[in-house]
Design a protein around this motif. Structure first.
Motif, short mmCIF file in Angstrom:
data_model
loop_
_atom_site.label_atom_id
_atom_site.label_comp_id
_atom_site.label_asym_id
_atom_site.label_seq_id
_atom_site.Cartn_x
_atom_site.Cartn_y
_atom_site.Cartn_z
N LEU A 1 -10.27 -31.38 9.86
CA LEU A 1 -10.99 -30.95 8.96
C LEU A 1 -11.94 -32.16 8.59
CD1 LEU A 1 -8.67 -28.97 6.58
CD2 LEU A 1 -10.71 -28.01 7.68
N ARG A 2 -11.43 -33.43 8.70
CA ARG A 2 -12.17 -34.68 8.31
C ARG A 2 -13.14 -34.86 9.48
NH1 ARG A 2 -7.20 -36.63 6.87
NH2 ARG A 2 -6.98 -37.85 8.85
N GLU B 1 -16.10 -32.50 8.76
CA GLU B 1 -16.67 -33.04 7.69
C GLU B 1 -17.74 -33.82 8.37
OE1 GLU B 1 -14.34 -33.30 3.69
OE2 GLU B 1 -13.35 -34.49 5.12
N GLU B 2 -17.29 -34.82 9.08
CA GLU B 2 -18.37 -35.70 9.80
C GLU B 2 -19.55 -34.96 10.51
OE1 GLU B 2 -18.68 -39.08 9.16
OE2 GLU B 2 -17.05 -39.13 7.82
N ILE C 1 -20.35 -31.88 9.95
CA ILE C 1 -21.34 -31.42 9.07
C ILE C 1 -22.49 -32.37 8.53
CG2 ILE C 1 -21.48 -30.57 6.59
CD1 ILE C 1 -18.67 -29.09 7.16
N GLN D 1 -12.42 -27.70 0.75
CA GLN D 1 -12.46 -29.16 1.29
C GLN D 1 -13.99 -29.49 2.01
OE1 GLN D 1 -8.94 -30.62 3.40
NE2 GLN D 1 -10.19 -31.97 4.40
N LEU D 2 -14.56 -28.55 2.96
CA LEU D 2 -15.65 -28.75 3.53
C LEU D 2 -17.06 -28.68 2.80
CD1 LEU D 2 -14.75 -26.80 6.94
CD2 LEU D 2 -14.52 -29.35 6.52
N ALA E 1 -19.45 -31.65 1.90
CA ALA E 1 -20.27 -32.20 2.88
C ALA E 1 -21.30 -31.20 3.11
CB ALA E 1 -19.31 -32.39 4.08
N CYS E 2 -21.21 -29.98 2.81
CA CYS E 2 -22.45 -29.25 3.54
C CYS E 2 -23.59 -29.11 2.42
CB CYS E 2 -21.87 -27.62 3.21
SG CYS E 2 -20.41 -27.24 4.19
#
Length: 210
Positions: free
Chosen positions: A75-76, A79-80, A82, A111-112, A115-116
């Motif tokens: 998931l991290r 995020e990057e 994204i 969680q994402l 970042a979006c």
């Protein structure tokens, strides 16, 4: 009017596309496993090229093939990816997160979301792995989470979209213009118009729609 989204693996075939052929490109890598996130360079070059043609770009956010159950490390990484996809010029983001029992993983999606940065979100064919009797509830959650579109061919147990027409029509009716239903999986340039009319959605997706 038919809205066509071309599924592109990297930069192959993009130079020959015109806005009279497609409205949007879903950009991914590694279609052999259903698509993963392309590199920053590929996203940037695709966006630069397609934006000049007035074609928008939806970028796949998926760190690997296989299932759609992601751990904290993955998931991290998403995020990057994204953040980099947005930096490279993406107009929309395509993602999907499920729990081990194939339900919507709302915690992972939430969680994402930061970042979006408000970009339009598309839930990809992970949706088809959700049991058909839970897909409408999942749709409601996706609407609440801010998703604008779902890509589906009905359900994972049948790869033949023609077998899923009645269920897809049901999903379109239930969506009731609250979220777009985009059909894919077996959609081609030859059958896109017919499938669109049968299902009741103007939005089609595939690698063979042009």
């Amino acid at each position: 009017m038919l809205i066509k989204e071309f599924c592109a693996e990297n930069l192959t075939h993009l130079s020959g596309l015109g806005d009279h052929q497609v409205n949007r490109v879903e950009l991914c890598d590694n279609l052999a496993v259903g698509g993963t996130t392309p590199s920053y360079g590929v996203i940037k070059e695709a966006c630069d090229l397609l934006h000049e043609k007035s074609i928008t770009v939806a970028t796949m956010i998926r760190p690997r093939g296989g299932d759609f159950v992601y751990n904290d490390l993955e998931l991290r990484a998403m995020e990057e990816d994204i953040l980099k996809s947005i930096e490279a010029g993406s107009d929309a983001l395509v993602l999907g997160c499920l729990t081990k029992d194939n339900r919507l993983d709302i915690d992972a999606i939430e969680q994402l979301l930061p970042a979006c940065q408000g970009l339009p979100l598309v839930f990809h064919m992970a949706f088809d792995y959700i049991s058909t009797d839970e897909q409408k509830t999942a749709m409601d959650h996706l609407i609440d989470l801010g998703f604008v579109r779902i890509l589906t061919h009905g359900h994972a147990e049948s790869n033949n979209i023609m077998e899923n027409i009645s269920h897809l029509k049901e999903l379109v009716d239930y969506a009731d213009n609250r979220i777009e239903i985009m059909i894919g999986g077996g959609v081609t340039a030859e059958n896109a118009e017919e499938l669109s009319q049968m299902v009741g959605t103007p939005i089609v997706h595939g690698t063979k729609i042009v």
